[in-house]
Scaffold this motif. Structure first.
Motif, short mmCIF file in Angstrom:
data_model
loop_
_atom_site.label_atom_id
_atom_site.label_comp_id
_atom_site.label_asym_id
_atom_site.label_seq_id
_atom_site.Cartn_x
_atom_site.Cartn_y
_atom_site.Cartn_z
N GLU A 42 -22.33 -12.41 40.73
CA GLU A 42 -23.61 -12.41 40.80
C GLU A 42 -24.06 -13.07 39.26
N ARG A 43 -23.52 -13.11 38.22
CA ARG A 43 -23.85 -13.74 36.87
C ARG A 43 -23.73 -15.43 37.35
N SER A 44 -23.00 -15.77 38.14
CA SER A 44 -22.49 -17.28 38.61
C SER A 44 -23.88 -17.50 39.15
N LYS A 45 -24.35 -16.72 40.30
CA LYS A 45 -25.50 -17.08 40.98
C LYS A 45 -26.78 -17.16 40.14
N ARG A 46 -26.95 -16.38 39.14
CA ARG A 46 -28.20 -16.65 38.22
C ARG A 46 -27.96 -17.85 37.42
N LEU A 47 -26.86 -18.21 37.14
CA LEU A 47 -26.57 -19.55 36.21
C LEU A 47 -27.11 -20.68 37.24
N ARG A 48 -26.65 -20.73 38.69
CA ARG A 48 -26.88 -21.54 39.72
C ARG A 48 -28.33 -21.75 39.92
N SER A 49 -29.26 -20.75 39.51
CA SER A 49 -30.59 -20.69 39.81
C SER A 49 -31.37 -20.95 38.56
N LEU A 50 -30.88 -21.47 37.41
CA LEU A 50 -31.56 -21.76 36.31
C LEU A 50 -32.59 -23.13 36.59
N PRO A 51 -33.50 -23.30 35.78
CA PRO A 51 -34.69 -24.36 36.07
C PRO A 51 -33.54 -25.49 35.39
N GLN A 52 -34.00 -26.72 36.05
CA GLN A 52 -33.21 -27.88 35.87
C GLN A 52 -33.27 -28.25 34.29
N PHE A 53 -32.36 -28.59 33.69
CA PHE A 53 -32.47 -28.79 32.16
C PHE A 53 -31.18 -30.15 31.68
N SER A 54 -31.23 -30.51 30.57
CA SER A 54 -30.25 -31.45 30.47
C SER A 54 -30.00 -31.43 28.68
N GLY A 55 -29.33 -32.29 28.14
CA GLY A 55 -29.12 -32.19 26.64
C GLY A 55 -28.11 -31.53 26.34
N THR A 56 -28.46 -30.84 25.15
CA THR A 56 -27.09 -30.03 24.33
C THR A 56 -27.29 -28.57 24.59
N VAL A 57 -26.12 -27.97 25.20
CA VAL A 57 -26.10 -26.45 25.52
C VAL A 57 -25.21 -25.58 24.36
N LEU A 58 -25.79 -24.75 23.87
CA LEU A 58 -25.22 -23.66 22.85
C LEU A 58 -24.83 -22.41 23.59
N SER A 59 -23.39 -22.36 23.59
CA SER A 59 -23.12 -20.88 24.12
C SER A 59 -22.76 -20.13 23.02
N ALA A 60 -23.53 -18.83 22.68
CA ALA A 60 -23.48 -17.93 21.62
C ALA A 60 -22.51 -16.72 22.08
N GLY A 61 -21.20 -17.12 21.65
CA GLY A 61 -20.27 -15.99 22.14
C GLY A 61 -19.51 -16.80 23.33
N CYS A 62 -18.19 -16.99 23.39
CA CYS A 62 -17.40 -17.66 24.36
C CYS A 62 -16.11 -17.41 23.92
N ALA A 63 -15.13 -17.41 24.99
CA ALA A 63 -13.82 -17.53 24.85
C ALA A 63 -13.00 -18.10 26.25
N GLY A 64 -12.15 -18.84 25.86
CA GLY A 64 -11.32 -19.50 26.80
C GLY A 64 -11.96 -20.90 27.31
N SER A 65 -10.86 -21.64 27.63
CA SER A 65 -11.81 -23.09 28.10
C SER A 65 -12.03 -22.81 29.58
N TRP A 66 -11.81 -21.87 30.24
CA TRP A 66 -12.34 -21.48 31.69
C TRP A 66 -13.80 -21.40 31.46
N TYR A 67 -14.38 -20.68 30.42
CA TYR A 67 -15.75 -20.34 30.20
C TYR A 67 -16.64 -21.61 30.38
N PHE A 68 -16.19 -22.76 29.79
CA PHE A 68 -17.10 -24.09 29.91
C PHE A 68 -16.94 -24.62 31.41
N LYS A 69 -15.53 -24.55 31.82
CA LYS A 69 -15.54 -24.95 33.15
C LYS A 69 -16.54 -24.32 34.10
N TRP A 70 -16.58 -23.06 33.98
CA TRP A 70 -17.45 -22.04 35.06
C TRP A 70 -18.92 -22.42 34.50
#
Length: 213
Positions: free
Chosen positions: A11-39
């Motif tokens: 369900e959280r993945s669905k919300r990410l997929r529905s984000l408005p179009q964007f580009s540029g630099t992303v900052l993740s505040a709180g993350c763990a594991g290389s899997w997170y960035f691949k997700w």
């Protein structure tokens, strides 16, 4: 067979997929594991620079080439330049922060996010967790969806979407549901998933999309 953790993740993945179009630099505040960035990349298609800000987990091995890992508190993003971020994502993070770090995080978000940049946050909803007696000992401070909106707007952002994830209170009868399963006589899994989106105050998790004014 229903798996609660897998359902919440999807369900959280669905919300990410529905984000408005964007580009540029992303900052993740709180993350763990290389899997997170691949997700994140799989859900959004973003392949640009991605900065992971994490104080309590060690830098994982095998990070994608576009990822910079910074060991720092989200309450004081001193390593991040002013207006250098196009999208800031805080996924299941703010509930772990003490009050002063939550305040710092919101103020710092305003500093690092570009004008018209996006701030995306999701977190367990105190309106339902408190009502149902759900306790997670690692959570320091849970907030309600309306409280989160007020805080985010006070920090200089315009909230344009608020969604719920996983309905746990019937919006009509106010009947409570088990968080981890669907029992006989309750709404179906699919119905609870669908109704949650428009009922964040009756859902286990709220999800907020905001834009810096």
């Amino acid at each position: 067979m229903f798996d609660f953790s897998d359902m919440i993740h999807e369900e959280r993945s669905k919300r990410l997929r529905s984000l408005p179009q964007f580009s540029g630099t992303v900052l993740s505040a709180g993350c763990a594991g290389s899997w997170y960035f691949k997700w994140f990349e799989e859900c959004t298609g973003h392949q640009g620079k991605h900065v992971g800000l994490e104080l309590y987990s060690e830098e994982p091995t095998g990070l994608p080439a576009n990822v910079d890992w910074i060991s720092n508190s989200v309450g004081d993003m001193k390593s991040i330049g002013d207006t250098s971020v196009d999208l800031l994502f805080s996924g299941q993070n703010i509930e772990h922060l003490p009050q002063q770090d939550l305040t710092g995080f919101l103020l710092e978000s305003n500093r690092v996010v570009k004008d018209d940049g996006l701030l995306i946050i999701d977190s367990p909803n105190r309106s339902t967790t408190q009502h149902l007696g759900y306790v997670q000992i690692e959570h320091t401070l849970e907030v309600r969806a309306n409280e989160a909106v007020e805080l985010i707007e006070a920090a200089g952002f315009e909230v344009f979407e608020v969604h719920g994830i996983w309905l746990v209170i019937d919006p009509h009868s106010l009947r409570t549901f088990d968080i981890f399963s669907c029992k006989a006589g309750e709404l179906s899994y699919a119905t609870r998933q669908n109704l949650a989106s428009q009922n964040p105050d009756k859902s286990f998790i709220w999800w907020i999309n905001a834009r810096k004014k």
